[in-house]
Every structure is written in C-alpha cells, then in structure tokens.
Design a protein around this motif. Structure first.
Motif, PDB file in Angstrom:
ATOM      1  N   THR A 127      33.903 -52.936  17.717  1.00  0.00           N
ATOM      2  CA  THR A 127      32.863 -53.000  18.990  1.00  0.00           C
ATOM      3  C   THR A 127      33.706 -52.955  20.157  1.00  0.00           C
ATOM      4  OG1 THR A 127      33.195 -55.612  19.213  1.00  0.00           O
ATOM      5  CG2 THR A 127      31.453 -54.645  17.878  1.00  0.00           C
ATOM      6  N   PRO A 159      33.699 -55.490  23.180  1.00  0.00           N
ATOM      7  CA  PRO A 159      32.805 -56.723  23.792  1.00  0.00           C
ATOM      8  C   PRO A 159      32.568 -56.420  25.487  1.00  0.00           C
ATOM      9  CG  PRO A 159      34.611 -56.999  22.307  1.00  0.00           C
ATOM     10  CD  PRO A 159      35.041 -55.689  22.480  1.00  0.00           C
ATOM     11  N   LEU A 163      33.612 -62.971  23.098  1.00  0.00           N
ATOM     12  CA  LEU A 163      34.454 -62.730  21.968  1.00  0.00           C
ATOM     13  C   LEU A 163      34.226 -63.582  20.909  1.00  0.00           C
ATOM     14  CD1 LEU A 163      38.111 -62.119  23.747  1.00  0.00           C
ATOM     15  CD2 LEU A 163      36.394 -60.170  22.921  1.00  0.00           C
ATOM     16  N   GLN A 211      31.141 -62.604  18.742  1.00  0.00           N
ATOM     17  CA  GLN A 211      31.185 -61.410  17.971  1.00  0.00           C
ATOM     18  C   GLN A 211      31.996 -61.873  16.900  1.00  0.00           C
ATOM     19  OE1 GLN A 211      31.626 -57.490  19.775  1.00  0.00           O
ATOM     20  NE2 GLN A 211      30.121 -57.964  21.384  1.00  0.00           N
ATOM     21  N   VAL A 213      32.854 -59.227  13.437  1.00  0.00           N
ATOM     22  CA  VAL A 213      33.451 -57.859  13.915  1.00  0.00           C
ATOM     23  C   VAL A 213      34.944 -57.772  13.441  1.00  0.00           C
ATOM     24  CG1 VAL A 213      33.832 -56.472  16.071  1.00  0.00           C
ATOM     25  CG2 VAL A 213      31.600 -57.621  15.664  1.00  0.00           C
ATOM     26  N   TYR A 232      37.384 -55.472  14.638  1.00  0.00           N
ATOM     27  CA  TYR A 232      38.191 -55.063  15.594  1.00  0.00           C
ATOM     28  C   TYR A 232      37.434 -54.947  16.940  1.00  0.00           C
ATOM     29  CZ  TYR A 232      37.214 -50.070  14.338  1.00  0.00           C
ATOM     30  OH  TYR A 232      36.617 -48.965  13.901  1.00  0.00           O
ATOM     31  N   PHE A 233      38.284 -55.258  18.046  1.00  0.00           N
ATOM     32  CA  PHE A 233      37.674 -55.288  19.514  1.00  0.00           C
ATOM     33  C   PHE A 233      38.376 -54.164  20.216  1.00  0.00           C
ATOM     34  CE2 PHE A 233      36.600 -59.943  19.313  1.00  0.00           C
ATOM     35  CZ  PHE A 233      35.472 -59.911  18.802  1.00  0.00           C
ATOM     36  N   ILE A 270      39.794 -53.541  23.536  1.00  0.00           N
ATOM     37  CA  ILE A 270      40.001 -54.446  24.711  1.00  0.00           C
ATOM     38  C   ILE A 270      40.718 -53.543  25.872  1.00  0.00           C
ATOM     39  CG2 ILE A 270      41.079 -56.475  25.629  1.00  0.00           C
ATOM     40  CD1 ILE A 270      40.214 -57.578  22.995  1.00  0.00           C
ATOM     41  N   VAL A 286      40.652 -61.018  13.959  1.00  0.00           N
ATOM     42  CA  VAL A 286      40.204 -59.718  14.611  1.00  0.00           C
ATOM     43  C   VAL A 286      41.175 -58.771  14.997  1.00  0.00           C
ATOM     44  CG1 VAL A 286      38.433 -58.889  16.174  1.00  0.00           C
ATOM     45  CG2 VAL A 286      38.185 -61.010  15.476  1.00  0.00           C
TER      46      VAL A 286
END
Lengths: 613, 613
Positions: free
Chosen positions: A272, A274, A298, A301, A306, A308-309, A311, A367
């Motif tokens: 996602t 975030p 964060l 999620q 989730v 991976y983020f 960022i 994550v």
C-alpha cells in the motif's frame, strides 16, 4: 471459462487453468511446507513430461480447495511464525470511523466488515526485529526461505551442468537455488521476502536481482468509481494471470474494510501507499498531514498485515523546486502530497525526519520498505533529471538506515524514460542503493501512445528487467486515461509477465527457456492444445485460433490458417528433417555441407503427416 | 469514426483524423512537388503552433480529396518519370487465367478486374537502370529524393543548433535532411526509395538507418478466408494508422486482380513475395517450380507496379540440412518452398543461380530487392544459429551483385530472438551487407505469449530499431493463431508505430521528441482533446477516457479518474511551479537548493485552476 464461486455475496474466479493442475512440493529442511506449483500436462503424442510453471494464483486454481472468501485463505505461515517464539499477540488498535473515510458520526461504511477480524494482531516482543533479514543475518534459514528456494528452482534440476546462455550484467544467478543462497541474498539486502507476520495467508516469494523477475499489479477503488466486489476479484483475477504482488491503492471511503477483505484472501504479498489513507484522514488537505496521523496509519495497516509500504521519504524540501522547470512536474501522487506539505510548512519531509521511528514500526511486523520515487519523471522530457537522481541518492542513504534497523528494503523507480536512458537508471540504482532490489513502473519509452501504455512501458520493463530490475510494476491500457477494468488488469498482467519472462531469458536464468521450448515444440508438431495450454493466456490463444478455424478438427490439423491446408512451411520442414536424418546429418555437417549436398538423392516424401491423436 | 465511402462496391475508410488536417509543402528544387503532412491544431489555451506529423495515409485523410477506388489515386510521380526520358511504354504481358489461380478453362476470377488497367506499362529503354540508386550514383537528385527530404525534416528546422540527445550506435543522422543527403544515402546503398515506375500513385519514402524508422504491415487473402473488399480496405486502414509500406501476401485465387486494385489505390509502396504466386501457378507443388515460371511472375508483378520483391535467394542447398536439428526448423513460407525445391532436385536454389537475370528485371522497373531470410529462426531455441547466419552471409554477397547492377536492396531479418541476442543480429547485418537497410520481423523476444505476439515482438522491434534497423515488419495479435482482422491490423500497426518512435527517440532523431513533449504538455495542462489528438490512436484514447468519465465536462476538467476531483498530483505540481517561480528558481539553483529552501515562505495558493476553454 472458470467457474464463478457464488457461495457468498462477493464472487471470485476459481478453477484450474486449461490443461493444468495444482501440485505441491514438500520441503527438505521443513518437511511440512508444501510449495504450490502449476503443472501442464501435454498430449500423449508429445512423449514429454508435464511442464511445471511458477504459480502465483493460490488455492483459487486448486480444484481440490474449497474457497470461502468470508473465511479467508488458510494461514499457511502461522505455524512458522508461532514457532519462532519472538512475537506476541496484543489488543489491536481500535478501528476508527475515519479509517473508512467517515467523518462526523453516524454514517456507517458501505463495505461490510470482514467476518472474524482478528482482534489480537501479532507484533515483535520487546521491539526486536522479526524480519526475514534479521533472521538471515543471524544465519537462520526460515521456512519462508526454503519455500522460495523450491519455488524458484522449477525446472533447474533437469538442466544441471548445461551450458548457460544469457547476459546478466553482473548479476550472480546460481544454477540451482539453495535455501542457503536465499538466506545469503536476504542477509545482504539484495533480495526481500515481503512477509508481514499478520499476513500468514501469503505464499512466500522473493524479490531480488538474482531471482526470477517479478511483477506487481495495482488495484484500488477511487473517488470516482469502483466497488469492493470489483477490488477483491481484481486481486484474485490479477494473481490468476500471474501477478506476484498486488498493491492496493484505494482512496476515498471504505479503505480499511476493503483492505481487510483483500488481505485475508490474498495468496500474494499486498503493498500500500499509507500516505493515501493518511490524507483521507485529514480530509484530503495535504497541509494538514502530521507525523502522528501517518504513524497511526502505519500501525493500522501493519496490524492488518500489509506486506510492504511505499514511503516517499526521499522527497526532500530541497529537491521540490528542482521539478519546477519540468514538462510534467511531479506526477507521483504521494510525491506531490509530500511536496505540497513541505512547501506549505517550509519544513523537511516528515517521513525523512521520522525515518528511524518508521523503521522501528516496520521491523516489529516485518513490513518491507518500498522507498517511493515521488519525483519520478512523468514524461520523456523529464527523464533522468536532477530531481529524479537527487531523490535516488537520498533513497540510497535511507536504505542504509533501514538495513541498520534490520528492515527489508526495495527501491521504486521510473516512470517515463527513453530506451537510451534506461540502463543508467539501473546502474545508478545498484551503485547508490547497495544492490537493494529495484522496483520500477515500466518505464514508458514514449509519451505518444495513450491507450497502449502497457506496451510502451512493456518495452522499457523488459529491458530494465534484463539489466537487473527485480520487480516490474504493471501498466494497463487505461494508464493516463481512466480506471482499469477487469480486462485491462488481465492485459496489463499478461503484458508484464511476457516482459518479465523475456528478461529472464536474456539474463540467462537456467530454466527460463524450458517453457518456450516446450511451446515451440508443440507449435512445430501442431499440438494446438499444448500450444494454448503452455501460453500465458490459454483462453485468448484458443479464442483467436477459433475465430479463423473454429472446427474442433482444426485443433489437431496439420496446418493453420496462415498457409492453409494445401501448403504449410512447417510440414515441409518435417520433410527436410526426415531427409537430413536419412543422409546422416552429423557426418555431413562434419564433412562440410556444400560438397556433400550435391550427392543428395530425391525421396518423393509424402508431405502430409497423419493427424495427431 | 471516419466516414465510409460507399460510391462503389468496395467501401474504404476516409476522413481526417480528429483535430487534424492535411497540408502540403512545396519543393525547392522541384516546385511542383507537394509533400503531404498531417497538422494537428491545439486548443487556443495551449498558445502553441499546430504540430506537424509524418503522414502515410495519402488522400484518404484529405477532406478536400475525392476518393474513387474504381479510378485509383492520382499518379503524382508520372510527370517525374516521363521527364527523365529513360523509360518507354510497351504492350504489357497478357494476363493469363493462372495469374488468378484459375486452371482448366472457363472459370472466371471472382474478383473483378480493375477498370482501365493500363495495357502499356513503363520499362527502361534499352535495358538501362531506371533506379533511384542509378540516378543517385550519377549525382542526380530526383523529385523523389527532395520529397523524402522534406518529409523526413518535419520539425527539424525549429530545432536548429539544439544539443542532441540519444545513442545512435554509429549511425550518421543529420540535424537537417537535405535532398543531397538523401541522394548520397541512396548512392551508397544505405537507404532505398521503393518506387516502381509503374506505381506512380505512391508517395516517395525512404528506408534507411539514417532516416526515421519505418514499419510494414502485411495484408493478404488466404486459402481459408478473406475477400477483396477486406484486402483493399486493410491497405487503406493500415496506412491510415501509419503503415509506411504494405506487403500483399495473398495466396490462392484472384491474386492478380486483387493486387491491381491494391496498387492503383495505394499511397505507400507495395511489396510482395513472388514465389507465393509462382507456387500457385504450378498447382502448389514446390518441386514443379521453375525459373521460367518465376521469371514470368516477376515481369507480371513488375508491370503492375509492385515496389519491392522478397526474394529468398539465400536459401542455398548447402544450408538446408543445417536446419534439421532445429526446434522449429524452417518457418519462413518462402524459405520452406525453396528448401523443398532444392532437396527435391538436389540443385542449388534457382533464385541464387539466376540472380543476375533477376537484377536485370529489377533495374528495368526499379523494383527494390528485399532479400528474404528464408532460414530465420522460428523459436527462441533456434535464434542466431548457423543456418540463419550462413544465409545472412549469402545475402551480403548478393547485395554486392545487386548493387553492381544498380539495384536498390534491403535485407530481411528475424524472427524469434531473445533480447541478449538482438544486437549481434544488427551488427552482423551491417558488417555483412555493407549497411544495406535491415528489415526485420519483430523479433519476438519470447515464444510463450501467443495472442500477445504484437507485444513480444514490439519489444524486440523497438530495440533493433534503436540499434539501426531501418524498417520493422509488424506482427499482429493473431500471429501463430490465425488471420488478422481489421482490429488486429490496427493494433499491430499502432504497436509498431510506438516501437519505431521509441527507437527514433533513443537514436536521437532531432525532432522525434517534439510530439512527445507537445502531448506531455497537453497532459500536464489537462488539455484532454489535445492529448487525444496528438496520440497515435486518438479514437481509442478518447474511448478509454470516456469509459470512466464520459461527461463532456470531464474533457476540460482539471482532474482525471485516477485521483478524482478532490486531489490531483498535477494540480499540486502547478503550485510547486508557481511557488518556485516566485522564489526565482534560477538563482536558487545556482546558489544551491538545500540552503535556500529553508528560507521559503508559505503561500496558501489556491490549488484549483480555472477550467480550460
């Protein structure tokens, strides 16, 4: 066509692909793991074993599995996570109305909550790192690592000792992938296994330069269109055709509930951005974003699972004006949100200033970072400019910080880049980011083909995948124009699968060519069914064939509509082969063709072979 | 959609593309020539001049032209041909029933004869060469050459002196194309202008490494399907979307009459594979082919006006057994016909032994050679093998022979080639064939995506075009599966246009990026109409947009469905731009961003811009 599962309000596509069945390979270090693969059976006349294919589709294509989306997929990684004993359950964060984009009281989300949401998510005990890289650095081979090794090895055993072909531009692709090799790649940060401890339903997969090239498909609702049913089915649909990862880019309302449905039913890692949800929580006003709101998002999620983020911590205040003279400025949504925030407050990007606190969250759930390229070029004119590379250098700096905290990291890349400027993107990323996996959008190699940008970007994707890019983020035909529908998602996924496979062939992955060869033999032998079943999209191949030659007989006929029944080049080739065989080709080749060929004797060979089967 | 011309039994698509009009530029050396181009007008808010685009579509997209297919197109080159005074009219060859695939008497061809077939074709006087290369070598600049120069120069004048970007791998692309440059490229055989003196309707175009990358579309009936109406419309349709050349690969019945209809109505050069028709004349039995039948077919087609012939003179007897151990043997139809003939008679390929006689025919009509790659690889496994390269070496030898006879020559290439083996194909062709233009089919970079081979091949086509390939033969989605229909032809053409353009960008063609930049500015400014009209396929771009945002208002709205009305990254970028402008970006850039940025002051800029128009 596949069956439609209608047991619940949300139908998804199930059923094996044509000619295929699901098989499972047990582990050696971990005998309880069962690595899912697809096996395509060939016609008896082929006298060939079934072809095994890397399979991202999960239980949905397993005819022996029972699918109930309201229950979610089996949590295959749960025993492995529990066995490590370094995590604890705790009362999760309370879901707030704004998590679903609801403000000012009474209104309920339109999307129902997933049944049996786990109120007690996992988290690392005492702030330690429960990441795959932390285990790898301690010399621990996890079940996830052996799963990946078996999955990546499909077909390699039978090719042991074969001379390899390809140009890998300095990659270190092994003949055979051992669990120890996976561990070492993870340990040095050259690959990641996105695997949030709260997403135990996902089948482990690796993203790294020395593994098969992977692809990501984006799904998501939007302020203008789409629905929950479409979104979950899009995930199932995308993985059915080969998406290794799926990113949920939902904005607007019902984000939290939609994400829960997707995660509980996804056999692949989910990513996602975030900042999208954080922006919703502050009513869409970028200036109102704060570290507190972002941090809370964060956690929200991470607890959901989730993997991976994205960022955008590299969008530094100092770089924003570097985009001022661009033709298309800042086209990354996350990048522009943060640029807006930086300019409004004259402050450094809060994702950059709070980066170490972010690392502490990421490591507690495993994550993975997908460090976003908020300043990626949005046009050929802006490719490889100072803004883009300044951000990349910052992402390299942040990679070292994340690694210091035992976090897994990959780096996002462009965008729009003409062919002659693609290689330097890959080279610079490898140098700047310590060989952390590169994850690019395309790149698109021209701006002039809206409606065909899956192709303009498929060209760039195949090339950068060859050069060393680890994962390719798909682009659909609707890019720049609108929201992709079901067909667009499929076309985007198939296009990127073929681009990734073309890259694997060029890199010289030991077993990549097995599928090409099996399909080409089927083509040459007029085993139409085998040709369709071995292709990336058997349904489309069959339908295209039937448009011209619908007769069932045509599928076993020794001709195709290009030449017709009277004459076929492949039949004549069979004559050549029979002929040369009779003449003992080997001897002739050795003795030199030109002289010997004059001695040939005619054999009025029958050019019509008996029909197959 | 465009109008359908229904004045005659065979309707074709006419009408200008959206936002476009036909313009004509007069020559300088030859003031009577009028070079056709397309001009796309932009919205007033753009404050930009119209964008000129290379136009292959002929009078069919000229709203001021009257189209009558039964009359054919105006013979624009006729005065130039007559003025040279080196040709004579003579009673043409009698049309025989077998020319239309009719045997044993009474039966008439189903396809009516073109009205007013010219009974007196042109031919060189006294066996001299009336080829563009013959004139070029004598230092003569022809009207065809000036036409090409003006056509290739679109946009370059305004870029005089600009620093060029790109990697051309040793090509010699000029900043500005003069008629003398065209002459010199033709003279040294590095480019050709396919221009049969009996096809005066065609608008001159150049195929060469130092000119814009061109594409070819194949059309043709077959033993199984298709009709005359479809074939002629396919030609018009393919050129409407950008086909620079069209090859008529018809087999079976009515070939002669069909070809006449196509030639008389084609604004682009037409190529054929004469061995296909020769095979029809001997009842489809390859062994029964003879030099006499083939020679008669060359004359027949040269008199009709075919601009280039694919001639598989490199399929030598000695090379045929080299294909015996291939996965897919010989996949070229012409190659397999000749292989069959060679093996049956144990004789050298008669096209090779009679090559100089073929040259004498070609030079008398200025039919260009397209030396066929009959042994091209049909699978990844067979790429770059001995058979393929042995034939290429022979084609290099034959190129010298053709040049000795003042014939124009290009060389055909593969086929199926993985990315890492593409470059050597181009390098070897340039070395072996003295820089004669290379003309490749794709190449396809993987075998596993039937139904998507326009994309697997578009990847290889873009790359080899970048490396120096002069013309790319398109592949449609139906490749390997069936006969392309109208939509397949369009998708194939658009895919190859974008691949060729991506190659032009990467090679650093001076003005190639003008269209990308104009479209990207339109995208950034939310000038949706301009974005659609500047794209390769305006209809599809508009339709995709309207699927999500059909409202007419959306086309002037400052948002798209990806982000929705509430938030849009491009709007925020406009803030950044306004902001940076206020801060005098130039000074800041000079002084170094990081220090200065801390001094910024917030301006709560309104992020909603007034709607366009």
């Amino acid at each position: 066509m596949a069956d439609i599962n209608s047991r619940i309000e949300m139908p998804v596509t199930t059923g094996a692909l044509p000619g295929s069945r699901k098989i499972h390979i047990a582990g050696t270090l971990f005998p309880d793991i069962r690595v899912a693969m697809r096996e395509v059976a060939l016609e008896p006349s082929a006298k060939e074993p079934p072809v095994r294919i890397y399979d991202t589709s999960g239980p949905y294509t397993d005819d022996t599995a029972s699918i109930d989306i309201a229950a979610g997929l089996p949590a295959l990684r749960m025993p492995w996570i529990e066995a490590r004993g370094d995590c604890e359950r705790y009362p999760g964060r309370e879901v707030k109305p704004e998590d679903n984009g609801i403000f000012g009281g009474l209104k309920q989300p339109e999307v129902q909550q997933f049944p049996n949401v786990n109120p007690m998510p996992w988290r690392a005990k005492g702030g330690q790192a429960v990441t795959q890289i932390a285990y790898a650095r301690r010399g621990i081979i996890t079940p996830e690592m052996e799963y990946v090794a078996i999955r990546e090895n499909i077909g390699r055993a039978q090719l042991a000792g074969q001379i390899r072909d390809g140009e890998d531009f300095g990659a270190e692709i092994p003949d055979y992938v051992t669990p120890e090799f996976v561990r070492s790649e993870i340990a040095r940060g050259r690959a990641i296994i996105p695997a949030n401890i709260n997403h135990p339903e996902a089948e482990p997969m690796a993203i790294g330069r020395n593994f098969l090239v992977k692809i990501n498909a984006n799904i998501g609702n939007s302020a203008v269109a789409s629905s929950i049913a479409e979104e979950v089915e899009k995930m199932v649909w995308a993985t059915r055709w080969g998406a290794d990862n799926v990113m949920d880019l939902s904005t607007g309302r019902n984000i939290h509930n939609t994400r829960e449905w997707i995660l509980r039913n996804s056999p692949v890692p989910i990513g996602t951005v975030p900042i999208y949800q954080a922006l919703e929580k502050v009513g869409g006003i970028a200036e109102d974003l704060s570290w507190e709101v972002y941090r809370d998002t964060l956690i929200e999620q991470a607890e959901q699972g989730v993997d991976y983020f994205t960022i955008h911590a590299g969008v530094r205040l100092a770089y924003v004006p570097l985009t001022a003279n661009r033709v298309t400025g800042i086209v990354s949504r996350g990048g522009s949100i943060l640029a807006k925030w930086c300019l409004s407050h004259h402050k450094e990007n809060f994702l950059y200033t709070h980066f170490e606190e972010i690392c502490e969250i990421m490591r507690a759930y495993d994550v993975s970072f997908s460090l976003g390229d908020g300043l990626r070029p949005g046009s050929i004119a802006d490719a490889n400019d100072r803004a883009q590379f300044a951000e990349l250098e910052t992402l390299g700096e942040l990679t070292q910080v994340a690694w210091k905290h035992d976090c897994q990291v990959m780096i996002e890349g462009p965008g729009h880049v003409p062919m002659h400027k693609i290689k330097v993107n890959m080279t610079k990323q490898l140098e700047t980011c310590g060989e952390a996996p590169f994850y690019t959008l395309g790149p698109l190699t021209t701006d002039i083909a809206p409606g065909y940008d899956h192709i303009t970007s498929g060209i760039g994707a195949a090339m950068i995948g060859w050069f060393g890019c680890a994962m390719l983020c798909y682009v659909t035909p609707k890019e720049h124009l609108g929201l992709p529908d079901r067909d667009d998602v499929k076309v985007g996924v198939i296009t990127y699968k073929l681009a990734a496979h073309a890259a694997d062939l060029a890199k010289g992955h030991p077993a990549a060519q097995l599928r090409d060869d099996a399909l080409s033999r089927a083509r040459f032998d007029f085993r139409w069914r085998d040709q369709f079943n071995l292709s990336l999209d058997p349904e489309t191949a069959l339908n295209f064939h039937d448009e011209t030659l619908p007769a069932e007989g045509a599928k076993v006929a020794h001709f195709c509509s290009m030449c017709g029944p009277k004459f076929c080049s492949m039949k004549i080739t069979q004559d050549v082969r029979d002929y040369a065989a009779k003449q003992n080709t080997e001897t002739m080749l050795a003795a030199g063709m030109a002289e010997k060929s004059a001695e040939f004797r005619a054999k009025g060979g029958e050019i019509y072979l008996p029909a197959v089967g």
